[in-house]
Enzyme design. Structure first.
Site, mmCIF file in Angstrom:
data_model
loop_
_atom_site.group_PDB
_atom_site.id
_atom_site.type_symbol
_atom_site.label_atom_id
_atom_site.label_comp_id
_atom_site.label_asym_id
_atom_site.label_seq_id
_atom_site.Cartn_x
_atom_site.Cartn_y
_atom_site.Cartn_z
ATOM 1 N N SER A 590 41.504 13.854 18.778
ATOM 2 C CA SER A 590 42.147 13.481 17.574
ATOM 3 C C SER A 590 40.862 11.536 17.304
ATOM 4 O O SER A 590 40.225 11.641 17.746
ATOM 5 C CB SER A 590 43.560 13.421 17.279
ATOM 6 O OG SER A 590 43.774 13.136 15.861
ATOM 7 N N ASP A 675 40.589 22.449 10.316
ATOM 8 C CA ASP A 675 41.824 20.989 10.231
ATOM 9 C C ASP A 675 41.354 20.183 8.943
ATOM 10 O O ASP A 675 40.538 19.286 8.932
ATOM 11 C CB ASP A 675 40.210 20.155 11.399
ATOM 12 C CG ASP A 675 41.222 19.451 11.758
ATOM 13 O OD1 ASP A 675 41.916 18.589 11.390
ATOM 14 O OD2 ASP A 675 41.231 18.591 12.807
ATOM 15 N N HIS A 712 43.976 21.626 13.627
ATOM 16 C CA HIS A 712 44.074 20.144 14.074
ATOM 17 C C HIS A 712 44.682 20.646 15.821
ATOM 18 O O HIS A 712 43.605 20.118 16.524
ATOM 19 C CB HIS A 712 44.884 19.534 13.352
ATOM 20 C CG HIS A 712 44.402 18.054 14.294
ATOM 21 N ND1 HIS A 712 43.192 17.283 13.485
ATOM 22 C CD2 HIS A 712 45.247 17.084 14.603
ATOM 23 C CE1 HIS A 712 43.261 16.316 14.814
ATOM 24 N NE2 HIS A 712 44.846 15.783 15.414
#
Length: 744
Positions: A590, A675, A712
């Site tokens: 991320s 995501d 995610h």
């Protein structure tokens, strides 16, 4: 749990760096990393160039791959499938090694296991896993006798079996669950896509059936004390949690909209005070907060603001006997603790200045979290890069210099936390429940007895397969950043495989949002440690590892510090003989994936390989699009590129915009098609562009691995997640030349 809480979790990957065994005083050279794709003629996918002018502020930028954002178009799906096929072809010759690694990882977990029960009212609550099952069951047992003791043989009730809910679904995530005050109803939320689209449901625990009412797009919820009202939060199309609603059981009319936060920088969070007397509605941005309170037994009443929002002012509160205990940063970034009467809200500036200061602001210690009990309060304090838990007695009125009892742990490099209300559900309790772990000690649960001041171990998470913690050593070293700042690095290795000289090493970091990368145990990481790999964590600025100032020194105009800190940590590990550029692999997810992309652009010569998970690499284009989740509220984290000065900050490091022709390390980028936080197209565009820039002589692999049914956090089932981890480790071990046998 709220969407913001999920965001701030933001994918902590592995906790460390790895090192390969050495012989005598000389390092063991790793085998040359041959391309696993040598057995196939499949060529890397080449995305079509379709130039789009994305220039701003007179800076010419042409985006050839902007079209990859249109995920519903056949040509986009065709390209993604081609990338998936190419990645699968690369891994195919390594299938046997990957399966062996997977079996190693599965072999270390105790498949049938149960968490330490937590008491709340007349019940003991817990979760457990069953052998072969992907997901946990949430259960409870009645408390026994006047002392409300725990009896494992008491009849159990299954509140929620996620395995049953997951049937027929490729993905399932639990957002949260909460039992009503009369313990008759269960509120829970689930996401079936990975896009943080949680649906709130209510279950009758007597019948086990869900009620007819349900609500989509829920990001948080809490029961009122009247047993008939539940408050919940919903998010908008950009996933910003912005509305508070009240639902009344058996009501015939629509749910009541109680509050809407129109400020695009703010998200809402919902919770209860420790004593259960107040519901708390928190509006928070990246640097400001505003809290409202509602008496829990008066759900139709008015929510009262504690302190009106002010730019840069953050605070949190707890209630005890008509007094508010306030953690606030009004006199410094590391917060102070004050106490003031609850009556007469909102608090004026004068009242705040006159509040009794229990703990003053300190430059060298950050007050992170307060857990309140009837006779004690517990503070989580970050000091010199370590977490401290301190207990303050409240049997009598506290004075300005009230003294703490600090919990002592034998190890110097560890993480400990109280778990907040999740683990400490009873206000009138004789003990504090806490979590502890280190890079050599599996996750452990302790109770701290307030009266005897003793720590009592309740459980150490089992690690099967002959794990011996004495085989491993963890330590902390210090590197020096470009500006002279000392940056800590935590590392762990197998002592019998560490004989001096450079070894394969895996360096991980995050470095954003003030999130701390505390040293943690990784049972999956043993597959690297036992092959002579060193695991390391760089505690770079932008994270909260050394307090609030550490975060402030790595955001906005100072974001470049995050990247130069990481480069400095890498160089220190090389200079101190732990590894070499030919043996150093780095990883982050991320915002940690942004870190990976930035440092590779700055120093491609420094790393052997890179694993970037759901990486935030298309910074400028994403931050220019205010329709996307996270964008507007994160102007305070990264800046607003519509402002020329702030655009320049991002232009200097945005990985996608700073790719250039040359030789790059081997790279594996991973994403989830669903995501909603870092859309799949960011790594898709990055890989497509980089394929055109790699030098002809650069034969290192560039792989793009896509989970077509996750978001995610990757796969939701525990065995599916281990398969993904085995795949990542296969890539790493192939690059180190360490594939070919079981770990010693």
């Amino acid at each position: 749990m709220t969407i913001k809480a999920l965001r701030r979790a933001l994918l902590c990957l592995l906790s460390g760096v790895a090192a390969a065994a050495s012989v005598g005083a000389q390092s063991v050279p790793t085998q040359p990393a041959r391309s696993a794709l040598s057995t196939t003629e499949l060529a890397p996918p080449q995305a079509e160039r379709r130039p789009k002018d994305v220039s701003v502020h007179g800076d010419a930028r042409i985006d050839d791959y902007f079209w990859l954002r249109e995920g519903d178009k056949p040509d986009v799906l065709q390209h993604l499938n081609a990338e998936s096929a190419y990645s699968a072809a690369w891994f195919k010759p390594l299938a046997a090694q990957q399966e062996m690694l997977y079996q190693e990882l599965v072999g270390r977990i105790k498949q049938a296991d149960e968490a330490v029960p937590v008491r709340e009212g007349a019940w003991w609550y817990s979760s457990r896993t069953l052998a072969g099952a992907q997901y946990p069951q949430h259960i409870r047992r009645p408390a026994q006798g006047r002392q409300r003791g725990f009896d494992a043989s008491a009849p159990e009730q299954i509140l929620l079996d996620l395995n049953e809910l997951a049937k027929g679904r490729k993905f399932l995530a639990l957002g949260g669950l909460q039992v009503s005050p009369d313990a008759k109803l269960l509120a829970y939320s689930i996401d079936e896509t990975g896009a943080l689209d949680f649906e709130l449901k209510l279950r009758d625990l007597a019948s086990g059936e869900d009620l007819a009412w349900a609500q989509k797009n829920v990001s948080g919820f809490a029961w009122a004390a009247d047993k008939r009202s539940i408050f919940y939060l919903t998010h908008n199309a950009a996933k910003r949690s912005n509305k508070l609603w009240r639902h009344r059981l058996n009501a015939t009319g629509p749910d009541a909209l109680i509050y809407e936060d129109a400020d695009e920088l703010f998200n809402l969070q919902l919770s209860r005070s420790a004593d259960g007397r107040y519901l708390q509605l928190l509006s928070s941005s990246k640097d400001s907060s505003e809290l409202r309170l509602l008496p829990s037994d008066r759900p139709l009443g008015n929510w009262l603001t504690v302190l009106p929002r002010r730019a840069g002012q953050e605070y949190s509160v707890e209630h005890r006997d008509g007094q508010l205990y306030v953690l606030i940063n009004d006199r410094g970034p590391n917060f102070r603790l004050v106490r003031t009467p609850l009556k007469g809200l909102p608090l004026s500036a004068t009242r705040l200045s006159q509040a009794q200061e229990l703990l003053a602001h300190r430059e060298d210690a950050m007050l992170e979290e307060l857990t309140m009990f009837k006779r004690q309060l517990v503070l989580q304090v970050r000091e010199a890069g370590a977490v401290k838990l301190r207990v303050y007695g409240l049997a009598t009125e506290p004075s300005i210099d009230f003294k703490p009892q600090e919990l002592k742990f034998e190890q110097s490099v560890y993480t400990a936390n109280s778990g907040g209300r999740l683990l400490n559900r009873e206000y009138d309790s004789e003990y504090l429940r806490l979590n502890f772990q280190s890079m050599t000690t599996p996750a452990s649960v302790y109770d701290y007895d307030f009266a005897s001041k003793r720590l009592m171990l309740r459980k150490v998470q089992p690690v099967l397969g002959g794990f011996d913690p004495q085989r491993y050593e963890s330590k902390r070293i210090w590197s020096v950043a470009k500006d002279g700042t000392r940056v800590p690095v935590s590392l762990v290795y197998a002592k019998d495989l560490r004989r001096g000289g450079p070894q394969p090493l895996l360096l991980q970091a995050y470095g954003s949002y003030g999130v701390s990368s505390d040293p943690r145990f990784s049972s999956v990481g043993l597959s690297l440690l036992n092959r002579g790999v060193i695991l390391a964590i760089a505690h770079v600025r932008g994270g909260g590892d050394l307090g609030r100032r550490w975060y402030l020194e790595g955001k906005l105009a100072k974001k470049m510090n995050t990247f130069t800190d990481f480069i400095g940590a890498s160089e220190a590990l090389i200079e101190q003989g732990y590894t070499s550029p030919q043996q150093l692999i780095i990883t982050g997810g991320s915002a940690g994936g942004l870190l990976m992309g930035a440092v590779v652009n700055l120093r491609p010569d420094l790393f052997k390989a890179v694993v970037a998970e759901v990486p935030f690499v298309d910074v400028i284009n994403t931050m220019l699009d205010e329709t996307l989740p996270l964008t507007t509220e994160e102007f305070i984290e990264w800046g607003n590129p519509k402002i020329a000065e702030q655009y320049a900050w991002m232009r200097a490091y945005s990985p996608y915009d700073n790719l250039k022709a040359g030789v790059y390390p081997a790279m594996l980028l991973r994403t989830g098609l669903n995501d909603s936080q870092v859309p799949y197209w960011e790594p898709a565009k990055y890989v497509a562009k980089l394929r055109t820039l790699k030098a002809a002589a650069d034969q290192s692999p560039l792989l793009f691995d896509i989970n077509m049914s996750a978001g995610h956090g990757g796969a939701s089932g525990r065995f599916d997640a281990l398969r993904e981890r085995a795949k990542v480790y296969t890539f790493m071990l192939q690059q180190w030349g360490l594939l070919g046998g079981a770990a010693p």
